[in-house]
Design a protein around this motif. Structure first.
Motif, short mmCIF file in Angstrom:
data_model
loop_
_atom_site.label_atom_id
_atom_site.label_comp_id
_atom_site.label_asym_id
_atom_site.label_seq_id
_atom_site.Cartn_x
_atom_site.Cartn_y
_atom_site.Cartn_z
N MET A 1 43.29 95.04 12.68
CA MET A 1 44.83 94.47 12.09
C MET A 1 44.50 93.77 10.95
O MET A 1 43.66 92.58 11.20
N THR A 2 44.82 94.15 9.67
CA THR A 2 44.86 93.05 8.58
C THR A 2 45.80 92.02 8.83
O THR A 2 47.02 92.29 9.10
N LYS A 3 45.30 90.89 8.58
CA LYS A 3 46.22 89.72 8.88
C LYS A 3 46.97 89.27 7.59
O LYS A 3 46.49 89.62 6.30
N VAL A 4 48.31 88.85 7.61
CA VAL A 4 48.97 88.58 6.35
C VAL A 4 48.60 87.21 6.04
O VAL A 4 48.60 86.29 6.64
N LYS A 5 48.28 86.95 4.73
CA LYS A 5 47.72 85.82 3.96
C LYS A 5 48.88 84.83 3.38
O LYS A 5 49.68 85.37 2.81
N PHE A 6 48.88 83.55 4.18
CA PHE A 6 50.03 82.70 3.72
C PHE A 6 49.53 81.54 3.04
O PHE A 6 48.31 80.99 3.50
N ALA A 7 50.35 80.94 2.28
CA ALA A 7 50.22 79.51 1.96
C ALA A 7 51.33 78.84 2.09
O ALA A 7 52.49 79.54 2.25
N VAL A 8 51.58 77.55 2.31
CA VAL A 8 52.56 76.64 2.51
C VAL A 8 52.38 75.51 1.37
O VAL A 8 51.76 74.90 1.36
N ALA A 9 53.76 75.57 0.85
CA ALA A 9 54.07 74.57 -0.53
C ALA A 9 54.91 73.48 0.16
O ALA A 9 56.16 73.77 0.44
N GLY A 10 54.39 72.36 0.43
CA GLY A 10 55.11 71.15 0.90
C GLY A 10 54.94 70.99 2.58
O GLY A 10 55.40 72.05 3.29
N LEU A 11 54.33 69.93 2.81
CA LEU A 11 53.98 69.63 4.24
C LEU A 11 54.84 68.50 4.72
O LEU A 11 54.42 67.66 5.38
N GLY A 12 55.98 68.34 4.41
CA GLY A 12 56.97 67.63 4.83
C GLY A 12 57.55 67.91 6.56
O GLY A 12 56.67 68.73 7.18
N ARG A 13 58.25 67.31 6.99
CA ARG A 13 58.92 67.68 8.49
C ARG A 13 58.88 69.03 8.61
O ARG A 13 58.37 69.44 9.65
N ILE A 14 59.47 69.95 7.91
CA ILE A 14 59.73 71.26 8.01
C ILE A 14 58.51 71.94 7.70
O ILE A 14 58.24 72.99 8.48
N GLY A 15 57.71 71.61 6.60
CA GLY A 15 56.68 72.07 6.31
C GLY A 15 55.60 72.18 7.71
O GLY A 15 54.89 73.25 7.96
N LYS A 16 55.44 71.15 7.95
CA LYS A 16 54.55 71.13 9.16
C LYS A 16 54.98 71.95 10.31
O LYS A 16 54.25 72.62 11.04
N ILE A 17 56.46 72.15 10.62
CA ILE A 17 56.89 72.91 11.53
C ILE A 17 56.52 74.26 11.21
O ILE A 17 55.99 75.18 12.25
N HIS A 18 56.56 74.89 10.16
CA HIS A 18 56.46 76.20 9.62
C HIS A 18 54.96 76.54 9.85
O HIS A 18 54.62 77.43 10.17
N LEU A 19 54.07 75.50 9.36
CA LEU A 19 52.54 75.52 9.48
C LEU A 19 52.10 75.79 10.80
O LEU A 19 51.54 76.80 11.15
N GLU A 20 52.57 74.97 11.84
CA GLU A 20 52.30 74.99 13.02
C GLU A 20 52.66 76.64 13.55
O GLU A 20 51.88 77.03 14.40
N ASN A 21 53.64 76.81 13.52
CA ASN A 21 53.99 78.24 14.03
C ASN A 21 53.08 79.36 13.36
O ASN A 21 52.89 80.35 14.16
N LEU A 22 52.88 79.29 11.88
CA LEU A 22 52.10 80.58 11.32
C LEU A 22 50.72 80.39 11.88
O LEU A 22 50.07 81.34 12.21
#
Lengths: 336, 336, 336, 336
Positions: A1-22
C-alpha cells in the motif's frame, strides 16, 4: 500500500489536532510541517516529522508530498491554497478561505483550473450528532423539512483583538451554523434576516461587532431556519440542532462530560456539556480527516468543497448587511 | 364563608373546562350558565346549575352573581365584557378581547371606569413548566436574560373557516407565545420581525394566512426572543421554552403521556407529548381559575389583566404587518 | 341511568381521596359515610353527604347502598368485609385484608359464599407508568420476561408506633411491590429471599423491623425479580420499574414536579420526583375507583381481587421468614 | 525524559487495545511483543515493534524492559506473572490472575517477595461514568451508602466452549461487577447470595453454567449491593450503576451511540447504548494504562492491585457456592 504523503502548514491548536490524527492513520505519511514559531516546530520534532520548516515557501520545496493541510491564520489561506494548487498539491484548508467574496472566487478558479482537490474544514458535518440528524432527514424520517433550529453558543468570547480581524461573529462563529443549515437539509439559502445585540462585553460592541444574535434564514423553497448565538454561555459549549418536518422532528443534544445524575433533597444535578469545540468535536476532527484522506485515495468528490466555503461566506456577508441595514437581505444582493 | 357567585357564558370546549373547575371549588357557587345550544344547556342541567338560559341578556338578569366567565365566540367578547362591567360584574374573559386595537382600548376604558376586575385567559402562565422557568428567571437563576426561545406547534390545523374569522396564526395561536415572551422575563416588546410560509395546507394560504412561522421579537432593552410555530406537528402538541442569560439557561420540556422507555434491538422508544392543549394545560386551567377566584376574594390585582391582552394584540398586529411588508416593525407603529 | 349507591367507611387520608373521586363520578351517588372522628364527619357534612354516622354498624343500616369503600384501620378490614358481604354489599377494601393468612382465607371464603364483588386497593396497578410497562410486556414488546427490577423508596419513615402494628416493612410497604412483581409480568412467585438492615433509624430496629431491604423473588418459571426498599430517600418518593426480557427492556421512571432544566456554571439541575404517594398516585386512585365502579356496573371480574391480596400477603410472610431464618423460603412453606 | 520500556504478551482483542494505547504515550517505548499466532505478530510488525517473538520464554530475554502487559489466555496469567516477577519486571495483568484461590495467593506471595508492582485490569474503574459515581460517593454527596445497584448485561453470550474454561458467568463476567461493588463505595463484602437461571441458551445450562443472575452482596457494615446480569441484552451492552445513601442517590447511565431523538406520530425514538465493551470502555482502557504508567514512573501504589483480584475471585467463588447450595455464603467460607 502506497501511503499518501502529507504536509501540515501551521501547528496551532487545530494544526496539532490534524497532525495527531494524520499520525494515527495507516495510509498516511506526514513528511513535512511548517510553523514560524519555534515551540510548534519543537512539537513536530518530538513526533519525528522528517522535515520541519519555518515558511510556507520552504515547505512547498522541502520534500515531495501529495497534500497539504492548511491551518495557518485566515489571511494566509487564499494565498497558500493557490500556491499549493499551482504546485499540483491537494489541499485541506481550515475555513474560511477568505473574508472577501472576490478573493474566494479567484482562488476557486485556480483550484478548478489546476484540477486539484480542495476540502474545507467544516468539521461539524462530521460530528456524529449532526450527521445522525442529517441522515435521518435524508432518509425522509421527518418528511419534508419545514423548520431548522440551530443553537450555537460558545463558553466565552475570544479576545477583542481576534474579533477585529476575524470578520466578527457572523464570519468566525455563525459561519459554521450557516454551513450546518445548508448541510442538514441539503438546501440553499435565499434570504437572511439578522438581529443582534451586545450583551456579553461592551468592548465587542466598541470593536463594531455583536455578541448575541438571532438569524432567520429562508431557503429557496420558502422553508426557514433560525440560528441563535451567544459568545458566552456560562454553562459551556452549547451546540444543538432540530429539524422539524411534515412527518416529525429530529433533534440532537449536546455531549456531556458524563451521564451521572445526583439526587439529593435539593434537586437533581448532572454534568455540564463538554466545555468547548476541542472536546466536543475531537472525534469529528478525526472523521473529517479520514474522509479527506479516503476521498483523496479513491479520487472521490470531497464531502465539503470550495463551493461550500463560498456559500457560507455569502450568507455571513448577507447577515452583516442585514444587521446594518435592519432588513432582510437576499443572497443575490451579495453577488458571487 | 360567603361563596363567590359565578355565571358562565358559553359552554363550548373551554367553557366546560372552566365550569368543571368552578364546580370543584369550595368558595364558589355557580348560579347561572348561558349557551345558545340545547346540548350545552343539557350539560349544565346534568350538573344541576340553578339557572340555565339561552342569551347573554337573559343571563345578566336571571339571578344576581359577582362574576361572569366569558367563553363565547371571540366577536362577542368585547360587548359582553362591557355589558358585565356596566352591571358591576367582574369578568374572566377568554383571550382575545377583540381583534381590533381600537375596540380593545374602548373596552378597557369601560373596565377602568366601572372599576370592575378583569382577568384574561392566558392559561399558559399557570402551566407548572412555564411558571417554573418564569420563577427561575425572576429569582435571577439565569442572570440577565439575553435570549428567549419559544417553540409552539399544534398537532393539527383548525378548519380554514375558523382561520378566516380568528385573525390568523399570529392572532389565534402565536398570541399565546407573545404573551409568554412578555411574561417569562417580565419585559416589553419593542420590535417584531415575522417570516412565514404555507407548508402544511395550501387552503390556509388561499385564505390569506400562513401555517408555519419564525418570529423574532426585540425587547425594549435590546435583548431578543424567537418563536417558531407550526399548525401541524405530526407528533402532537409541542410547547417548549428556553431562557438564556448571563449566568445560565432555564428550559422546560413538553409533558409526555408517560415516562416509559422501551429498549429493543431497533433502538429506544418513548411516548409522545400530551396530544393537545386540553391534556397539556388541564392543570393550568384549574390553577388559572383558582388564581382568579383568589384575587377576586382578596381584592388583589389580577395576575393577567386587560393590558396583557392589549400588548399581545399589538405584537400580533405588528407581526402581521411585518409579514406583509417584509421588514421589522416597531410596536409603536401599531399605536395604542 | 341508575346511579350506583356508595358508602365510605373511614375518612382518613385515603378515605378522603376515594370520597372526592366518587363525588366526581356521574354514575355514582354517595349516600353515607362513617367515621368515629368528628372532624372527618364535618368534612363529609361540607360535601353534603346525606347520611353521616359514627360506627360501621350504623352505616350498614342507615340507608340502602350497593357498595362500601373500606378505608378504616387495617385491623377492622376483615370484619368489615365479612359484615358487608353478609349484607350482600359489594366491597372495595384498602389493602391488606388482614395480616393473618388464616383470617384472610376465612374472609375470602365468606366473599365467595355470599357472591359479592371484592376489589383490593393495589392502586399502583392503575398508575399510568406501571400500567404502560405491564401493557408492553403483555404485548410481547420485551419478549419472554427474564428479570423484573422494582425500586420503591419512601421519602421518610412512618412513626415507630405505626410500624409496630402494620406488620413492618414487608407487610405495609413492600407488599405493594410484591403485588407489582406479580402484576407486571402476570406470573406467580415461588420463592423469596430477603436481606435487610436498619440504616435509617435505630428505633425501627428496636421495634423489631428493618428499614432497608433487597428482596429476590423467583417466579414459578424460574425467572427472577428483585426489589429494593428504603424507608427514607432524601430526594423523595422513588418508584421505578424495569422489565428485562428476551427481546428488550421496558422501564418507567418517577414522575417529577416539573421538567425544567437549569444550566449554570455549576452543572445542570432539575426538579425532584413528586414527593409522596398522594402526589404520585393521585391519578391512579381516580382510575382505580373508576375501574371498580365500571366492573360493578358491568358485572365484570374485578381487576384486583381477594386472591391478589392473599398472594401478596403470602410473599410478605415468606420475606419475613426468610429474613429471620437467613435463607430462601418457598411460598408453599407459608401455606394457604 | 527516560521512557519506560514495555513488552506486551498476547495480542488478542485486548492486547491490541493496550498496545495501541501504549504506542500513543510519549513516556512509553514498546520494545517487544509476543504472540503464538502469525497474524498477531504481523500486526506488531506493521507497527514496527523492534522485537517480535512466539513465546513468553523468548520474550523475557529478547530485550531488556521494565514492564510487561499480560493479555494471554487466563490459564497462563499466574505463571507469566511469577516469571516476570522473578525477573524483576513490573506487571500489568488482565483479570483474573487465576481461577484458584490457592494459586492466586501463591502468585501474590511471589509478587510481594520480589517487590515488583502489579496492576490488575479492572478497566471499568477507569470509565468516566463509574468513576464519577465513585467520586461523588467519596465526597459524601450521597451521605452514608446504603444500597448499591449494578446492572451488567452483555449483548450476546460467548461460545459455550469459552464458558467451559472461563469459570462461568460469575468468574468471567460478574467478577467485574464484584470489583465495582467494592470500588464504588470502598467497602468489603462479607456475604453473598446468588440466584441464577438458564434463560438465554440451554447449551449454557448443559455446560453447567447459568446465563441470568441476581446476586445480593452484604458489606461488612451490613449495607447491601445487588447485581443483575444477563448474557444477552437484545439492545446491546447495558452497564449502569446506582448508589443510594442517607443523603441521596448517584446514578450513571449507559453511553449511547448518539443523543438524537426522532419524534414522529408513532412515538419518540433514540439510539442504542454503545454495543459492547470495546466501544463503551475504549477511553477507560486508555485511562487505565495511563494510570499504570504514571504509577510506575512515580513509584505510586497501583490503583488496582493483586488484592483486588483476590477479593473479586473470593466473591465469585462464594457466588458459585451460594448458587449450588441455595443459601447465603459468607466470604470467610471461601478462605484466603
Amino acid at each position: 500500500m502506497t501511503k499518501v504523503k502529507f504536509a501540515v502548514a501551521g501547528l496551532g491548536r487545530i494544526g496539532k489536532i490534524h497532525l495527531e490524527n494524520l499520525l494515527q492513520m495507516d495510509q498516511v505519511e506526514v513528511v513535512a510541517v511548517m510553523d514560524p514559531m519555534e515551540e510548534c516546530r519543537e512539537y513536530a520534532r518530538e513526533r519525528k516529522i522528517p522535515h520541519i520548516v519555518n515558511t510556507y515557501d520552504e515547505l512547498l520545496v522541502v520534500a515531495p508530498f501529495d497534500s497539504v493541510v492548511i491551518c495557518s491564520p485566515t489571511d494566509t489561506h487564499a494565498d497558500y491554497v493557490e500556491m499549493a494548487a499551482k504546485a499540483g498539491i491537494h489541499v485541506f484548508c481550515e475555513k474560511p478561505l477568505d473574508l472577501s467574496m472576490q478573493r474566494v472566487v479567484e482562488v476557486l478558479k485556480v483550484v478548478k483550473e489546476t484540477n486539484i482537490k480542495l476540502m474545507l474544514g467544516f468539521n461539524r458535518r462530521f460530528d456524529k450528532e449532526f450527521r445522525k440528524v442529517h441522515d435521518l432527514v435524508k432518509q425522509g424520517a421527518v418528511g419534508q423539512p419545514h423548520l431548522v433550529k440551530i443553537t450555537s453558543r460558545d463558553p466565552g468570547a475570544p479576545p477583542v483583538s481576534y474579533i477585529k480581524q476575524s470578520g466578527g461573529l457572523f464570519l468566525d462563529m455563525t459561519i459554521h451554523d450557516f454551513d450546518m443549515a445548508r448541510f442538514v437539509v441539503g438546501k440553499e439559502i435565499e434570504e437572511v434576516y439578522a438581529k443582534g445585540a451586545v450583551l456579553v462585553d461592551p468592548a465587542i460592541g466598541e470593536a463594531g461587532d455583536i455578541d448575541t444574535a438571532v438569524v432567520t434564514l429562508t431557503y429557496t423553497d420558502g422553508t426557514m431556519a433560525v440560528i441563535d448565538n451567544s459568545r458566552e454561555a456560562a454553562y459551556g459549549y452549547d451546540q444543538r440542532i432540530e429539524v422539524f418536518g411534515s412527518k416529525g422532528m429530529a433533534q440532537a443534544d449536546n455531549n456531556y462530560e458524563d451521564s451521572h445524575r445526583l439526587y439529593t433533597g435539593k434537586g437533581i444535578q448532572g454534568s455540564l456539556p463538554l466545555h468547548f469545540f476541542l472536546e466536543r468535536y475531537a472525534a469529528a476532527y478525526k472523521s473529517e480527516m479520514a474522509s479527506y484522506v479516503t476521498s483523496l485515495k479513491n479520487g472521490d468528490t470531497m464531502e465539503v468543497d470550495g463551493t461550500d466555503g463560498l456559500r457560507s461566506l455569502q450568507i455571513g456577508l448577507a447577515a452583516i448587511k442585514s444587521l446594518r441595514e435592519k432588513r432582510p437581505v437576499k443572497i443575490e444582493e451579495i453577488g458571487n
